[in-house]
Design an enzyme around this catalytic site. Structure first.
Site, PDB file in Angstrom:
ATOM      1  N   SER A 191       0.835  -1.210   0.000  1.00  0.00           N
ATOM      2  CA  SER A 191       0.000   0.000   0.000  1.00  0.00           C
ATOM      3  C   SER A 191       0.869   1.258   0.000  1.00  0.00           C
ATOM      4  O   SER A 191       0.465   2.292  -0.536  1.00  0.00           O
ATOM      5  CB  SER A 191      -0.977   0.009   1.182  1.00  0.00           C
ATOM      6  OG  SER A 191      -0.300   0.183   2.404  1.00  0.00           O
ATOM      7  N   ASN A 192       2.062   1.178   0.566  1.00  0.00           N
ATOM      8  CA  ASN A 192       2.955   2.345   0.525  1.00  0.00           C
ATOM      9  C   ASN A 192       3.545   2.551  -0.874  1.00  0.00           C
ATOM     10  O   ASN A 192       3.776   3.689  -1.287  1.00  0.00           O
ATOM     11  CB  ASN A 192       4.062   2.216   1.578  1.00  0.00           C
ATOM     12  CG  ASN A 192       3.556   2.593   2.953  1.00  0.00           C
ATOM     13  OD1 ASN A 192       3.324   3.767   3.239  1.00  0.00           O
ATOM     14  ND2 ASN A 192       3.341   1.598   3.808  1.00  0.00           N
ATOM     15  N   ARG A 215      23.179 -13.329   3.479  1.00  0.00           N
ATOM     16  CA  ARG A 215      22.511 -12.018   3.366  1.00  0.00           C
ATOM     17  C   ARG A 215      23.321 -11.095   2.469  1.00  0.00           C
ATOM     18  O   ARG A 215      22.776 -10.318   1.689  1.00  0.00           O
ATOM     19  CB  ARG A 215      22.389 -11.369   4.748  1.00  0.00           C
ATOM     20  CG  ARG A 215      21.312 -11.983   5.605  1.00  0.00           C
ATOM     21  CD  ARG A 215      21.196 -11.218   6.931  1.00  0.00           C
ATOM     22  NE  ARG A 215      20.326 -11.922   7.849  1.00  0.00           N
ATOM     23  CZ  ARG A 215      18.993 -11.847   7.845  1.00  0.00           C
ATOM     24  NH1 ARG A 215      18.388 -11.064   6.967  1.00  0.00           N
ATOM     25  NH2 ARG A 215      18.279 -12.524   8.708  1.00  0.00           N
ATOM     26  N   HIS A 269       8.335   3.029   9.134  1.00  0.00           N
ATOM     27  CA  HIS A 269       8.157   2.119  10.267  1.00  0.00           C
ATOM     28  C   HIS A 269       6.882   2.513  11.032  1.00  0.00           C
ATOM     29  O   HIS A 269       6.664   3.712  11.282  1.00  0.00           O
ATOM     30  CB  HIS A 269       9.383   2.199  11.184  1.00  0.00           C
ATOM     31  CG  HIS A 269       9.316   1.258  12.337  1.00  0.00           C
ATOM     32  ND1 HIS A 269       9.554  -0.096  12.207  1.00  0.00           N
ATOM     33  CD2 HIS A 269       8.991   1.452  13.637  1.00  0.00           C
ATOM     34  CE1 HIS A 269       9.409  -0.677  13.379  1.00  0.00           C
ATOM     35  NE2 HIS A 269       9.057   0.238  14.268  1.00  0.00           N
ATOM     36  N   ASP A 290      16.038   0.309  12.366  1.00  0.00           N
ATOM     37  CA  ASP A 290      15.065   1.351  12.749  1.00  0.00           C
ATOM     38  C   ASP A 290      15.702   2.468  13.571  1.00  0.00           C
ATOM     39  O   ASP A 290      15.110   2.946  14.553  1.00  0.00           O
ATOM     40  CB  ASP A 290      13.888   0.730  13.524  1.00  0.00           C
ATOM     41  CG  ASP A 290      13.121  -0.290  12.689  1.00  0.00           C
ATOM     42  OD1 ASP A 290      13.075  -0.130  11.455  1.00  0.00           O
ATOM     43  OD2 ASP A 290      12.582  -1.253  13.262  1.00  0.00           O
ATOM     44  N   GLU A 309       0.933   6.908   7.145  1.00  0.00           N
ATOM     45  CA  GLU A 309       2.117   6.474   6.383  1.00  0.00           C
ATOM     46  C   GLU A 309       2.009   6.941   4.934  1.00  0.00           C
ATOM     47  O   GLU A 309       2.958   7.476   4.362  1.00  0.00           O
ATOM     48  CB  GLU A 309       2.231   4.939   6.397  1.00  0.00           C
ATOM     49  CG  GLU A 309       2.611   4.353   7.728  1.00  0.00           C
ATOM     50  CD  GLU A 309       2.878   2.853   7.673  1.00  0.00           C
ATOM     51  OE1 GLU A 309       3.479   2.346   8.613  1.00  0.00           O
ATOM     52  OE2 GLU A 309       2.469   2.193   6.695  1.00  0.00           O
TER      53      GLU A 309
HETATM   54  C1  GRF Z   1       3.945  -0.613   6.939  1.00  0.00           C
HETATM   55  O1  GRF Z   1       3.156  -0.529   8.082  1.00  0.00           O
HETATM   56  C2  GRF Z   1       5.335  -0.142   7.186  1.00  0.00           C
HETATM   57  O2  GRF Z   1       5.417   0.820   8.183  1.00  0.00           O
HETATM   58  C3  GRF Z   1       6.033  -1.388   7.633  1.00  0.00           C
HETATM   59  O3  GRF Z   1       5.463  -2.409   6.857  1.00  0.00           O
HETATM   60  C4  GRF Z   1       4.143  -2.040   6.467  1.00  0.00           C
HETATM   61  C5  GRF Z   1       4.058  -2.169   4.988  1.00  0.00           C
HETATM   62  O4  GRF Z   1       2.749  -1.947   4.540  1.00  0.00           O
HETATM   63  N1  GRF Z   1       7.460  -1.289   7.485  1.00  0.00           N
HETATM   64  P1  GRF Z   1       2.402  -2.016   2.993  1.00  0.00           P
HETATM   65  O5  GRF Z   1       2.939  -3.337   2.481  1.00  0.00           O
HETATM   66  O6  GRF Z   1       3.051  -0.852   2.321  1.00  0.00           O
HETATM   67  O7  GRF Z   1       0.919  -1.958   2.928  1.00  0.00           O
END
Ligand code: GRF
Length: 221
Positions: free
Chosen positions: A38-39, A90, A134, A170, A199
């Site tokens: 979603s971000n 990694r 975050h 973080d 966010e």
């Molecule tokens: C978000 O809440 C972000 O803060 C965390 O992971 C989640 C990702 O959400 N790091 P999305 O996949 O962007 O919906």
């Protein structure tokens, strides 16, 4: 005599930054996501709406089931699957990530729900140019399950943070934060949903802000 105290949470939310923080040359973004995306969508929408002068060069995802990949394809962005399970370490995995980002001419790396620890291989290749979002007000509630941690601690306000990435998880310099009140009936799901609204608002703004700051630093020589 005690007074009733009402907290004005609206005033705690990061203000919208003005459009003059938007850089004049489009930023070349590489977005990395492991899940819903979603971000990713919020950044793509901000670009489309002219609120962020950028282009998404590539989405890198590490989980074959990630919905972020479907979203990227719908936006016409190439989605590259790099499955960490296919790599011996990694560092080797991050080496492939760096190579892919460079191949797509990425300038800024956006971790949008990227559920892997980063090694110096990636951090050094994009020094001060990796941004993470975050779901807590850092430095509180680092690591996974940040929303659950906030609920368990009984805080009345939590939120989200966009920050530059350094080796310690973080912990890099904070770019923007938004506060979200915790309601009495909140579950991790309801609280996370309200945090995500914030966010989506601050991530594109924080990307512009980071680029603007970097530009100021560079021009000061
Ligand atoms: C978000 O809440 C972000 O803060 C965390 O992971 C989640 C990702 O959400 N790091 P999305 O996949 O962007 O919906």
């Amino acid at each position: 005599m005690s007074k009733n105290f009402t907290l004005d949470t609206a005033s705690l939310i990061s203000p919208d930054i003005s459009s003059n923080h938007t850089p004049s040359t489009p930023l070349k973004l590489g977005i990395m996501a492991s899940g819903n995306g979603s971000n990713f969508e919020a950044v793509a929408q901000a670009i489309q709406a002219g609120q962020l002068n950028a282009q998404i060069q590539v989405l890198i995802y590490n989980n074959p089931e990630a919905k972020a990949a479907v979203r990227a394809t719908n936006w016409g962005v190439e989605a590259v699957l790099l499955n960490h399970r296919d790599y011996k370490s990694r560092a080797k995995f991050d080496g492939q990530v760096v190579q892919t980002l460079q191949q797509y001419d990425v300038e800024w790396v956006i971790l949008a729900g990227w559920m892997r620890l980063l090694t110096p291989v990636l951090i050094d290749a994009f020094a001060d140019k990796i941004i993470n979002i975050h779901p807590s007000l850092l430095p509180s509630f680092k690591g996974i399950h940040a929303v659950e941690q906030a609920l368990a601690a009984g805080v009345k306000i939590t939120g989200c943070t966009v920050h530059l990435v350094c080796l310690e998880v973080d912990s890099g310099p904070i770019l923007m934060q938004a506060a979200v009140p915790v309601l009495p009936d909140d579950t991790a799901e309801t609280l996370h949903a309200r945090i995500q609204i914030q966010e989506h608002r601050i991530l594109p703004q924080a990307i512009a802000l980071a680029a603007q700051r970097q530009l100021q630093l560079t021009s000061k020589g």
